[in-house]
Design a protein around this motif. Structure first.
Motif, PDB file in Angstrom:
ATOM      1  N   UNK A   1       0.891  -1.269   0.017  1.00 35.47           N
ATOM      2  CA  UNK A   1       0.013  -0.045   0.082  1.00 35.47           C
ATOM      3  C   UNK A   1       0.927   1.419  -0.126  1.00 35.47           C
ATOM      4  N   UNK A   2       0.395   2.360  -0.403  1.00 36.86           N
ATOM      5  CA  UNK A   2       1.114   3.479  -0.354  1.00 36.86           C
ATOM      6  C   UNK A   2       1.099   4.161   1.106  1.00 36.86           C
ATOM      7  N   UNK A   3       2.185   5.165   1.088  1.00 38.35           N
ATOM      8  CA  UNK A   3       2.350   5.638   2.573  1.00 38.35           C
ATOM      9  C   UNK A   3       1.122   6.165   3.028  1.00 38.35           C
TER      10      UNK A   3
ATOM     11  N   UNK B   1       3.557  14.226   9.247  1.00 35.54           N
ATOM     12  CA  UNK B   1       5.004  14.289   9.356  1.00 35.54           C
ATOM     13  C   UNK B   1       5.707  13.008   9.516  1.00 35.54           C
ATOM     14  N   UNK B   2       5.011  11.974   9.344  1.00 41.13           N
ATOM     15  CA  UNK B   2       5.522  10.448   9.607  1.00 41.13           C
ATOM     16  C   UNK B   2       6.175   9.844   8.775  1.00 41.13           C
TER      17      UNK B   2
ATOM     18  N   UNK C   1       8.327   0.215   9.769  1.00 36.39           N
ATOM     19  CA  UNK C   1       8.584   1.169  10.962  1.00 36.39           C
ATOM     20  C   UNK C   1       7.962   2.473  10.591  1.00 36.39           C
ATOM     21  N   UNK C   2       7.079   2.890  11.396  1.00 36.81           N
ATOM     22  CA  UNK C   2       6.501   4.304  11.338  1.00 36.81           C
ATOM     23  C   UNK C   2       6.623   5.025  12.435  1.00 36.81           C
ATOM     24  N   UNK C   3       7.524   6.322  12.102  1.00 32.95           N
ATOM     25  CA  UNK C   3       8.012   7.173  13.249  1.00 32.95           C
ATOM     26  C   UNK C   3       7.956   8.711  12.784  1.00 32.95           C
ATOM     27  N   UNK C   4       8.098   9.381  13.594  1.00 36.12           N
ATOM     28  CA  UNK C   4       8.212  10.793  13.146  1.00 36.12           C
ATOM     29  C   UNK C   4       9.471  11.168  12.643  1.00 36.12           C
ATOM     30  N   UNK C   5       9.226  12.335  11.627  1.00 34.16           N
ATOM     31  CA  UNK C   5      10.396  12.525  10.805  1.00 34.16           C
ATOM     32  C   UNK C   5      11.497  12.927  11.998  1.00 34.16           C
ATOM     33  N   UNK C   6      12.754  12.505  11.812  1.00 34.92           N
ATOM     34  CA  UNK C   6      13.805  12.843  12.673  1.00 34.92           C
ATOM     35  C   UNK C   6      14.363  14.585  12.028  1.00 34.92           C
ATOM     36  N   UNK C   7      14.474  15.266  12.908  1.00 37.05           N
ATOM     37  CA  UNK C   7      15.173  16.615  12.915  1.00 37.05           C
ATOM     38  C   UNK C   7      16.369  16.608  13.583  1.00 37.05           C
ATOM     39  N   UNK C   8      17.419  17.086  12.971  1.00 37.06           N
ATOM     40  CA  UNK C   8      18.781  16.987  13.619  1.00 37.06           C
ATOM     41  C   UNK C   8      19.014  18.860  13.356  1.00 37.06           C
ATOM     42  N   UNK C   9      19.801  19.060  14.182  1.00 36.63           N
ATOM     43  CA  UNK C   9      20.547  20.326  14.336  1.00 36.63           C
ATOM     44  C   UNK C   9      20.281  21.370  15.281  1.00 36.63           C
TER      45      UNK C   9
END
Length: 66
Positions: free
Chosen positions: A24-26, A46-47, A58-66
């Motif tokens: 299936x699509x995201x 935003x996952x 694996x479904x997770x929040x988008x990682x934000x670095x910085x």
């Protein structure tokens, strides 16, 4: 198996629990998860969905670095 990190908690859900096909699509996967957790689809906007070689997701929040 679908591993979901949602609202600070981890969940392991079988694909059959939410009638999910790994092809299936995201967007479709996020819709099924929103229904499962009884939340609005925007909660998963935003996952990120990581598709593992084993077929697991694996479904997770988008990682934000910085």
């Amino acid at each position: 198996m679908i591993h979901v990190r949602f609202q600070g908690r981890s969940y392991d859900i079988t694909q059959s629990q939410i009638s999910l096909d790994s092809n299936m699509s995201d967007v479709a996967i996020k819709e099924r998860l929103a229904q499962h957790f009884d939340v609005n689809l925007i909660s998963f906007e935003s996952y990120v969905i990581d598709r593992r070689p084993s077929g697991d997701l694996i479904v997770r929040p988008e990682a934000v670095y910085g």
